[in-house]
Write an enzyme that holds these catalytic residues in place. Structure first.
Site, PDB file in Angstrom:
ATOM      1  N   ARG A  58       0.833  -1.216   0.000  1.00 26.73           N
ATOM      2  CA  ARG A  58       0.000   0.000   0.000  1.00 26.73           C
ATOM      3  C   ARG A  58       0.865   1.263   0.000  1.00 26.73           C
ATOM      4  O   ARG A  58       0.482   2.299  -0.533  1.00 26.73           O
ATOM      5  CB  ARG A  58      -0.967   0.018   1.199  1.00 26.73           C
ATOM      6  CG  ARG A  58      -1.734   1.344   1.323  1.00 26.73           C
ATOM      7  CD  ARG A  58      -2.968   1.265   2.217  1.00 26.73           C
ATOM      8  NE  ARG A  58      -2.710   0.692   3.505  1.00 26.73           N
ATOM      9  CZ  ARG A  58      -2.094   1.332   4.517  1.00 26.73           C
ATOM     10  NH1 ARG A  58      -1.669   2.569   4.383  1.00 26.73           N
ATOM     11  NH2 ARG A  58      -1.921   0.717   5.672  1.00 26.73           N
ATOM     12  N   TYR A 111     -17.079  13.588 -16.392  1.00 24.45           N
ATOM     13  CA  TYR A 111     -17.618  12.250 -16.143  1.00 24.45           C
ATOM     14  C   TYR A 111     -18.660  12.362 -15.019  1.00 24.45           C
ATOM     15  O   TYR A 111     -18.363  12.907 -13.946  1.00 24.45           O
ATOM     16  CB  TYR A 111     -16.465  11.313 -15.769  1.00 24.45           C
ATOM     17  CG  TYR A 111     -16.901   9.933 -15.373  1.00 24.45           C
ATOM     18  CD1 TYR A 111     -17.768   9.190 -16.177  1.00 24.45           C
ATOM     19  CD2 TYR A 111     -16.445   9.354 -14.200  1.00 24.45           C
ATOM     20  CE1 TYR A 111     -18.168   7.914 -15.812  1.00 24.45           C
ATOM     21  CE2 TYR A 111     -16.827   8.075 -13.833  1.00 24.45           C
ATOM     22  CZ  TYR A 111     -17.694   7.360 -14.638  1.00 24.45           C
ATOM     23  OH  TYR A 111     -18.083   6.103 -14.282  1.00 24.45           O
ATOM     24  N   ASP A 183      -8.086  16.601 -15.724  1.00 21.41           N
ATOM     25  CA  ASP A 183      -8.313  15.193 -16.053  1.00 21.41           C
ATOM     26  C   ASP A 183      -7.950  15.018 -17.523  1.00 21.41           C
ATOM     27  O   ASP A 183      -8.637  15.531 -18.409  1.00 21.41           O
ATOM     28  CB  ASP A 183      -9.793  14.852 -15.786  1.00 21.41           C
ATOM     29  CG  ASP A 183     -10.067  13.367 -15.955  1.00 21.41           C
ATOM     30  OD1 ASP A 183      -9.382  12.723 -16.769  1.00 21.41           O
ATOM     31  OD2 ASP A 183     -10.985  12.862 -15.269  1.00 21.41           O
ATOM     32  N   LYS A 208      -8.777   3.704 -19.281  1.00 22.99           N
ATOM     33  CA  LYS A 208      -9.130   4.104 -20.646  1.00 22.99           C
ATOM     34  C   LYS A 208      -7.937   3.964 -21.592  1.00 22.99           C
ATOM     35  O   LYS A 208      -7.393   2.885 -21.708  1.00 22.99           O
ATOM     36  CB  LYS A 208      -9.683   5.533 -20.609  1.00 22.99           C
ATOM     37  CG  LYS A 208     -10.764   5.746 -19.536  1.00 22.99           C
ATOM     38  CD  LYS A 208     -11.980   4.894 -19.815  1.00 22.99           C
ATOM     39  CE  LYS A 208     -13.159   5.135 -18.898  1.00 22.99           C
ATOM     40  NZ  LYS A 208     -13.008   4.750 -17.518  1.00 22.99           N
TER      41      LYS A 208
HETATM   42  N1  LCS Z   1     -12.312  10.669 -15.640  1.00 21.70           N
HETATM   43  C1  LCS Z   1     -12.887  10.498 -16.834  1.00 21.70           C
HETATM   44  C2  LCS Z   1     -12.705  11.554 -17.886  1.00 21.70           C
HETATM   45  C3  LCS Z   1     -13.636   9.355 -17.095  1.00 21.70           C
HETATM   46  O1  LCS Z   1     -14.190   9.223 -18.307  1.00 21.70           O
HETATM   47  C4  LCS Z   1     -13.786   8.383 -16.069  1.00 21.70           C
HETATM   48  C5  LCS Z   1     -14.580   7.152 -16.270  1.00 21.70           C
HETATM   49  C6  LCS Z   1     -13.178   8.620 -14.829  1.00 21.70           C
HETATM   50  C7  LCS Z   1     -12.436   9.768 -14.658  1.00 21.70           C
HETATM   51  C8  LCS Z   1     -13.276   7.642 -13.708  1.00 21.70           C
HETATM   52  O2  LCS Z   1     -12.402   6.583 -13.930  1.00 21.70           O
HETATM   53  P1  LCS Z   1     -12.595   5.108 -13.358  1.00 21.70           P
HETATM   54  O3  LCS Z   1     -12.779   5.267 -11.883  1.00 21.70           O
HETATM   55  O4  LCS Z   1     -13.804   4.527 -14.002  1.00 21.70           O
HETATM   56  O5  LCS Z   1     -11.319   4.434 -13.695  1.00 21.70           O
HETATM   57  N2  LCS Z   1     -15.405   7.190 -17.409  1.00 21.70           N
HETATM   58  C9  LCS Z   1     -16.240   6.261 -17.777  1.00 21.70           C
HETATM   59  C10 LCS Z   1     -17.099   6.415 -18.867  1.00 21.70           C
HETATM   60  O6  LCS Z   1     -17.222   7.419 -19.557  1.00 21.70           O
HETATM   61  N3  LCS Z   1     -17.798   5.310 -19.037  1.00 21.70           N
HETATM   62  O7  LCS Z   1     -17.528   4.392 -18.054  1.00 21.70           O
HETATM   63  C11 LCS Z   1     -16.490   4.934 -17.182  1.00 21.70           C
END
Ligand code: LCS
Length: 396
Positions: A58, A111, A183, A208
């Site tokens: 951790r 998001y 982001d 992603k």
């Molecule tokens: N930032 C952006 C721009 C995102 O598109 C997402 C997830 C996150 C942060 C969060 O990331 P995660 O915790 O899921 O790794 N976006 C998603 C979307 O557009 N569809 O499903 C997840």
């Protein structure tokens, strides 16, 4: 030659060596929760920070460190902090720098769960957020209050692909003593490097484009300065939302082909966006690489490519969108984005369903908006798939 001298394509392949004991070409997976001390003094020295080394996963792990080094090199930051998800990264970064009574400015097009995190979760602790159209600099400026401590920008925004001027917003943040967090999930450091434009912190959903293969959930925070890094590290160690070694290994593996994949995502998305824009059943298309995009010039100036995500609405609105989503085959009906496979989804009922209708409308997330994450398949196959689906659509 250190990787700092390498161009981005080469850095993707070489950045991040981690703990190289045996000369492994690829950083090995240290799948261990804990690390043996040589003796009691060694353990005490590690805890006291008098010696460098690993204690407990951790708190740090060589496989994770290799990924953290690689992404810091690509973004131009001090060092990365690997997190369990993109949301864990955003949550940790906000929790590190905000106190009760502070105010945050956030893009309204983000998001969906980020609006709930800021507007719901953090508001319980007396932290207020103003959601603004961050492509409008006067809206950002007008939202500044004496207690504004952070500005959180997502550009291009999910899912409207609104583009915000990072250098100009960084100036506003600096003038007002606020930290600017960006982001960079939608473009990756191959196409956009916010720290070079004045941001203080970059966050990513590693889930992603960075991983790129739809088989990992992860996140990362990359601060510009050593001071911010240490504050973030302390918060992450306590909150505990760290990435595990196997996922870190997979993301690092994905990054080796990031430059190639991003180039193909951009080429394919451009072709698909141009195809959709000409289609008579399509009401509108948003892709920053189309001259019809309101921020096309800014996107050209600020990025070296417009990314792989497209939003559009059909003339028959939501019903027509449902028909399309139900009749494509190569494009898979699933949330997430940035993988090698093309995905299609409906933000208003899926990724952004948790947002209030009011904020969704203000952000321009129409009920009929359909989002495509364009993969690296042959573009003619993606277009043929859409063509088949669109043939079944009854345009209003
Ligand atoms: N930032 C952006 C721009 C995102 O598109 C997402 C997830 C996150 C942060 C969060 O990331 P995660 O915790 O899921 O790794 N976006 C998603 C979307 O557009 N569809 O499903 C997840």
């Amino acid at each position: 030659m250190t990787h700092k001298n390498l161009l981005m394509d080469s850095r993707c392949v070489h950045a991040g060596v981690g703990d190289d004991v045996h000369g492994a070409v690829v950083p090995p997976i240290y799948q261990t929760s804990t690390f043996k001390f040589k003796d009691a003094q060694h353990g005490a020295d590690l805890f006291a920070g008098k010696q460098k080394g690993y204690i407990y996963t951790r708190l740090g792990n060589p496989t994770v460190a290799a990924l953290e080094e690689a992404l810091a090199s690509l973004e131009g930051g001090f060092l990365g902090l690997g997190c369990a998800s993109g949301m864990a990264a955003i949550h940790t970064a906000l929790a590190t720098f905000l106190d009760t009574g502070d105010h945050v400015i956030s893009s309204e097009s983000v998001y969906g769960p980020v609006t709930s995190l800021l507007g719901g979760f953090f508001s319980r602790f007396g932290i207020q957020t103003s959601f603004v159209d961050s492509s409008d600099l006067s809206a950002v400026r007008d939202a500044v209050r004496p207690n504004t401590r952070m500005i959180h920008i997502e550009t291009p925004g999910n899912p409207t692909l609104v583009v915000s001027d990072l250098a100009a917003i960084a100036e506003i943040a600096k003038e007002n003593g606020a930290k600017m967090m960006v982001d960079n999930t939608f473009l990756s450091p191959i196409l956009q490097r916010p720290l070079e434009l004045g941001a203080d912190i970059v966050v990513h959903s590693l889930t992603k484009f960075l991983n790129g293969h739809a088989d990992v959930v992860g996140g990362i925070i990359i601060p510009k300065t050593e001071e911010d890094y240490h504050r973030l590290r302390q918060a992450l160690n306590l909150a505990g939302g760290t990435i595990d070694p196997f996922n870190a290994f997979l993301v690092h593996r994905g990054i080796k082909t990031l430059a190639l994949r991003m180039a193909r995502h951009c080429e394919n998305a451009q072709e698909v966006a141009e195809y959709l824009e000409k289609h008579d059943k399509v009401a509108w298309v948003r892709y920053p690489g189309l001259p019809s995009h309101p921020h096309y010039e800014l996107s050209k100036r600020q990025t070296s490519g417009h990314g792989g995500v497209i939003s559009f609405e059909l003339k028959g609105g939501l019903e027509a969108g449902r028909t399309l989503m139900g009749s494509v085959h190569l494009a898979q009906l699933a949330v997430s984005l940035g993988g090698v496979e093309t995905l299609i989804q409906h933000p208003a009922s899926m990724t952004h369903a948790g947002m209030s209708r009011d904020l969704r409308e203000r952000a321009g997330i129409a009920d009929g908006l359909v989002r495509l994450s364009i993969g690296i398949e042959a573009p003619t196959d993606i277009i043929e798939d859409l063509e088949g689906g669109l043939a079944l659509v009854v345009a209003a």
